[in-house]
Motif scaffolding. Structure first.
Motif, PDB file in Angstrom:
ATOM      1  N   GLU A   1       0.927  -1.331   0.043  1.00  0.00           N
ATOM      2  CA  GLU A   1       0.095   0.029   0.159  1.00  0.00           C
ATOM      3  C   GLU A   1       0.763   1.191   0.031  1.00  0.00           C
ATOM      4  OE1 GLU A   1      -3.193  -0.825   2.770  1.00  0.00           O
ATOM      5  OE2 GLU A   1      -3.251   1.213   3.152  1.00  0.00           O
ATOM      6  N   GLU A   2       1.931   1.235   0.802  1.00  0.00           N
ATOM      7  CA  GLU A   2       2.573   2.474   1.032  1.00  0.00           C
ATOM      8  C   GLU A   2       3.512   2.685  -0.153  1.00  0.00           C
ATOM      9  OE1 GLU A   2       3.158   4.515   4.081  1.00  0.00           O
ATOM     10  OE2 GLU A   2       1.077   3.626   4.375  1.00  0.00           O
ATOM     11  N   ALA A   3       3.751   1.708  -0.897  1.00  0.00           N
ATOM     12  CA  ALA A   3       4.697   1.698  -2.253  1.00  0.00           C
ATOM     13  C   ALA A   3       3.878   2.166  -3.167  1.00  0.00           C
ATOM     14  CB  ALA A   3       5.361   0.365  -2.603  1.00  0.00           C
ATOM     15  N   GLY A   4       2.447   2.406  -3.001  1.00  0.00           N
ATOM     16  CA  GLY A   4       1.473   2.915  -4.081  1.00  0.00           C
ATOM     17  C   GLY A   4       1.204   1.862  -5.117  1.00  0.00           C
ATOM     18  N   LEU A   5       1.437   0.533  -4.677  1.00  0.00           N
ATOM     19  CA  LEU A   5       1.291  -0.661  -5.766  1.00  0.00           C
ATOM     20  C   LEU A   5      -0.287  -0.992  -5.720  1.00  0.00           C
ATOM     21  CD1 LEU A   5       4.208  -2.577  -5.082  1.00  0.00           C
ATOM     22  CD2 LEU A   5       3.817  -1.477  -7.256  1.00  0.00           C
ATOM     23  N   VAL A   6      -0.913  -0.879  -4.423  1.00  0.00           N
ATOM     24  CA  VAL A   6      -2.339  -1.178  -4.336  1.00  0.00           C
ATOM     25  C   VAL A   6      -3.088  -0.283  -5.301  1.00  0.00           C
ATOM     26  CG1 VAL A   6      -4.329  -1.512  -2.725  1.00  0.00           C
ATOM     27  CG2 VAL A   6      -1.869  -2.314  -2.195  1.00  0.00           C
ATOM     28  N   ARG A   7      -2.897   1.114  -5.014  1.00  0.00           N
ATOM     29  CA  ARG A   7      -3.536   1.823  -6.013  1.00  0.00           C
ATOM     30  C   ARG A   7      -3.398   1.701  -7.509  1.00  0.00           C
ATOM     31  NH1 ARG A   7      -6.198   6.351  -3.238  1.00  0.00           N
ATOM     32  NH2 ARG A   7      -5.819   5.744  -1.154  1.00  0.00           N
ATOM     33  N   ALA A   8      -2.172   1.410  -7.578  1.00  0.00           N
ATOM     34  CA  ALA A   8      -1.802   1.063  -9.008  1.00  0.00           C
ATOM     35  C   ALA A   8      -2.568  -0.170  -9.800  1.00  0.00           C
ATOM     36  CB  ALA A   8      -0.201   0.784  -9.186  1.00  0.00           C
ATOM     37  N   LEU A   9      -2.535  -1.052  -9.068  1.00  0.00           N
ATOM     38  CA  LEU A   9      -3.485  -2.231  -9.358  1.00  0.00           C
ATOM     39  C   LEU A   9      -4.855  -1.659  -9.609  1.00  0.00           C
ATOM     40  CD1 LEU A   9      -2.448  -5.176  -9.647  1.00  0.00           C
ATOM     41  CD2 LEU A   9      -3.131  -5.510  -7.272  1.00  0.00           C
ATOM     42  N   ALA A  10      -5.244  -1.226  -8.540  1.00  0.00           N
ATOM     43  CA  ALA A  10      -6.733  -0.583  -8.664  1.00  0.00           C
ATOM     44  C   ALA A  10      -6.859   0.150  -9.880  1.00  0.00           C
ATOM     45  CB  ALA A  10      -7.260   0.008  -7.532  1.00  0.00           C
ATOM     46  N   TRP A  11      -6.004   0.950 -10.163  1.00  0.00           N
ATOM     47  CA  TRP A  11      -6.195   1.706 -11.367  1.00  0.00           C
ATOM     48  C   TRP A  11      -6.169   0.917 -12.781  1.00  0.00           C
ATOM     49  CZ3 TRP A  11      -3.234   3.356 -15.747  1.00  0.00           C
ATOM     50  CH2 TRP A  11      -3.726   4.451 -16.405  1.00  0.00           C
ATOM     51  N   ILE A  12      -5.037  -0.020 -12.645  1.00  0.00           N
ATOM     52  CA  ILE A  12      -5.086  -0.950 -13.851  1.00  0.00           C
ATOM     53  C   ILE A  12      -6.151  -1.645 -14.237  1.00  0.00           C
ATOM     54  CG2 ILE A  12      -3.802  -2.709 -14.878  1.00  0.00           C
ATOM     55  CD1 ILE A  12      -1.538  -1.848 -13.249  1.00  0.00           C
TER      56      ILE A  12
ATOM     57  N   ALA B   1      -6.937  -4.516  -2.741  1.00  0.00           N
ATOM     58  CA  ALA B   1      -6.849  -5.809  -1.895  1.00  0.00           C
ATOM     59  C   ALA B   1      -7.666  -6.807  -2.620  1.00  0.00           C
ATOM     60  CB  ALA B   1      -7.231  -5.338  -0.390  1.00  0.00           C
ATOM     61  N   MET B   2      -8.995  -6.325  -2.975  1.00  0.00           N
ATOM     62  CA  MET B   2      -9.708  -7.545  -3.642  1.00  0.00           C
ATOM     63  C   MET B   2      -8.876  -8.105  -4.874  1.00  0.00           C
ATOM     64  SD  MET B   2     -13.700  -6.190  -3.272  1.00  0.00           S
ATOM     65  CE  MET B   2     -13.496  -4.741  -4.026  1.00  0.00           C
ATOM     66  N   ILE B   3      -8.448  -7.172  -5.582  1.00  0.00           N
ATOM     67  CA  ILE B   3      -7.792  -7.828  -6.895  1.00  0.00           C
ATOM     68  C   ILE B   3      -6.606  -8.707  -6.508  1.00  0.00           C
ATOM     69  CG2 ILE B   3      -6.322  -7.229  -9.011  1.00  0.00           C
ATOM     70  CD1 ILE B   3      -7.511  -4.204  -8.834  1.00  0.00           C
ATOM     71  N   MET B   4      -5.797  -8.264  -5.314  1.00  0.00           N
ATOM     72  CA  MET B   4      -4.755  -9.432  -4.996  1.00  0.00           C
ATOM     73  C   MET B   4      -5.430 -10.785  -4.608  1.00  0.00           C
ATOM     74  SD  MET B   4      -2.169  -6.746  -3.124  1.00  0.00           S
ATOM     75  CE  MET B   4      -0.745  -8.060  -3.339  1.00  0.00           C
ATOM     76  N   ASN B   5      -6.525 -10.611  -3.679  1.00  0.00           N
ATOM     77  CA  ASN B   5      -7.236 -11.861  -3.359  1.00  0.00           C
ATOM     78  C   ASN B   5      -7.696 -12.707  -4.383  1.00  0.00           C
ATOM     79  OD1 ASN B   5     -10.136 -12.721  -2.719  1.00  0.00           O
ATOM     80  ND2 ASN B   5      -8.885 -13.397  -1.124  1.00  0.00           N
ATOM     81  N   LEU B   6      -8.375 -12.090  -5.649  1.00  0.00           N
ATOM     82  CA  LEU B   6      -8.876 -12.764  -6.551  1.00  0.00           C
ATOM     83  C   LEU B   6      -7.676 -13.352  -7.423  1.00  0.00           C
ATOM     84  CD1 LEU B   6     -11.738 -10.556  -7.635  1.00  0.00           C
ATOM     85  CD2 LEU B   6     -11.943 -12.508  -6.316  1.00  0.00           C
ATOM     86  N   SER B   7      -6.629 -12.678  -7.423  1.00  0.00           N
ATOM     87  CA  SER B   7      -5.514 -13.119  -8.372  1.00  0.00           C
ATOM     88  C   SER B   7      -4.885 -14.381  -7.579  1.00  0.00           C
ATOM     89  CB  SER B   7      -4.501 -12.203  -8.502  1.00  0.00           C
ATOM     90  OG  SER B   7      -4.800 -10.836  -8.653  1.00  0.00           O
ATOM     91  N   ALA B   8      -4.735 -14.338  -6.235  1.00  0.00           N
ATOM     92  CA  ALA B   8      -4.250 -15.409  -5.387  1.00  0.00           C
ATOM     93  C   ALA B   8      -4.957 -16.905  -5.744  1.00  0.00           C
ATOM     94  CB  ALA B   8      -3.773 -15.007  -4.003  1.00  0.00           C
ATOM     95  N   ASN B   9      -6.493 -16.335  -5.672  1.00  0.00           N
ATOM     96  CA  ASN B   9      -7.315 -17.528  -5.629  1.00  0.00           C
ATOM     97  C   ASN B   9      -7.342 -18.082  -6.825  1.00  0.00           C
ATOM     98  OD1 ASN B   9      -8.945 -18.106  -3.507  1.00  0.00           O
ATOM     99  ND2 ASN B   9     -10.230 -16.135  -4.019  1.00  0.00           N
ATOM    100  N   ILE B  10      -7.062 -17.408  -7.959  1.00  0.00           N
ATOM    101  CA  ILE B  10      -6.973 -17.907  -9.336  1.00  0.00           C
ATOM    102  C   ILE B  10      -5.847 -18.914  -9.643  1.00  0.00           C
ATOM    103  CG2 ILE B  10      -6.621 -17.424 -11.907  1.00  0.00           C
ATOM    104  CD1 ILE B  10      -8.502 -14.879 -11.285  1.00  0.00           C
TER     105      ILE B  10
END
Lengths: 196, 176
Positions: free
Chosen positions: A59-70, A91-100
């Motif tokens: 989050e602090e690295a700005g990666l969560v927002r970047a992911l949400a933006w993409i 966070a939801m994108i990361m969860n779903l990716s891990a699930n997949i």
């Protein structure tokens, strides 16, 4: 609904045990269930703590927002109630990716982080929000590319092609994910009319 | 294709663990402090799920141990025969949303008995691979943030499970 299912399992279980004449299994089963639940929660402490730390860094690295933006075109369509670029989206994108990818250990903590972010947006204190319902619908039905465990079992019992079920699994989950999303939308309409 | 996906899942976490702290550090984040800061709530989050999981797993455990599942299977089998679901996999279909471990046990048993490359073996593999433990996931996720009213979530979850089941039977019959 959850009250009904919960009560149903207990009442039906005890009734069947009584009719079968083995009522004594009920007490042991209840305590075993409780024991198992606590063990699961305790074993989650380690992975949740670890992934919460990593997620904070992400989050602090700005990666969560970047992911949400993409992913925003898809995510905004699926989750209209969540603000664009909100950490919950990432966070939801990361969860779903891990699930997949079949990474259960990482998927759960990320999912819990997503729930925490969604709870910040939730107005009903102990009531699930629309976004939470959609997220869980997606989470439980989501496409699985690698059913790791069952491939292992097929291998164990000497399958000539343990991974041949990957294709059917992807197809079945694709269908159920679509149905889950449609059902979720329809039920959301029904329930918002009821004013619940 | 499968090899690529399998490699991807093998590398995903190590790469994440390498890239995230590096990028954070490059952006001037104090990586160690931030990690500890985030990790602080791990314990309370995990512990918060205890009452919810206890409630749900006690009910599931009673349901399983009492033999209620066998009764449910007997009650449902005439109906499921008509949609073409073999009776052998029905216990798995009922257990799958309730208990991941129990369902896996049933699936292994079917694979052991009928062989992994038999129709039943492939069908139950597909069912195991494509469904999730809906009740566990709902209980855990809602529990971690203190949500008690699930609204329509359970219905959606069960509809999805039923769809996966039907789709698995259909796809397995068509392919194998």
């Amino acid at each position: 609904m959850v009250n009904f299912v919960w009560l149903g399992m207990i009442v039906f279980g005890i009734f069947v045990a009584a009719v079968n004449g083995n009522i004594e299994v009920v007490t042991k089963a209840a305590l075993d269930g409780a024991d198992n639940a606590v063990k699961i929660s305790i074993s989650l402490i380690a992975i949740i703590t670890f992934w919460l730390g990593i997620m904070k860094l992400t989050e602090e690295a700005g990666l969560v927002r970047a992911l949400a933006w993409i992913m925003r075109p898809v995510m905004n369509f699926i989750f209209p109630g969540v603000p664009k670029n909100h950490p919950a989206m990432g966070a939801m994108i990361m969860n779903l990716s891990a699930n997949i990818l079949g990474l259960g250990n990482a998927a759960t903590p990320m999912g819990l982080i997503a729930m925490r972010e969604l709870q910040k947006l939730n107005r009903g204190h102990d009531t699930a929000s629309d976004a939470m319902c959609t997220f869980l619908a997606l989470n439980t039905s989501c496409i699985t590319l690698i059913p790791t465990t069952i491939i292992g079992i097929r291998l164990l019992y000497g399958s000539t092609d343990p991974t041949e079920i990957v294709g059917p699994t992807i197809m079945a989950t694709a269908v159920s994910m679509t149905v889950a999303l449609v059902t979720d939308r329809l039920l959301r309409l029904v329930y918002s009319r009821k004013g619940r | 294709m499968f090899e690529i996906i399998a490699e991807l899942s093998r590398w995903a976490i190590p790469v994440l663990l390498l890239v995230v702290p590096l990028i954070a550090a490059l952006r001037g984040v104090k990586v160690y402090e931030t990690f500890v800061d985030g990790a602080e709530e791990g314990f309370s989050t995990a512990v918060k799920t205890i009452p919810y999981l206890v409630a749900m797993l006690v009910a599931i455990s009673i349901f399983r141990a009492s033999g209620a599942m066998e009764v449910l299977v007997a009650l449902m089998s005439p109906f499921l025969d008509t949609v073409g679901l073999p009776a052998e996999v029905l216990p798995h279909a009922i257990m799958r949303p309730l208990s991941g471990g129990a369902a896996l046990g049933i699936a292994s048993d079917i694979i052991k008995t009928y062989g992994p490359d038999s129709f039943l073996g492939r069908l139950v593999s597909t069912m195991q691979g494509s469904c999730d433990t809906t009740f566990y996931v709902l209980t855990l996720y809602f529990g971690s943030v203190g949500i008690k009213k699930y609204r329509y979530s359970i219905i959606t979850g069960l509809v999805a499970d039923l769809t996966t089941l039907t789709a698995s039977v259909f796809i397995a019959s068509a392919l194998f």
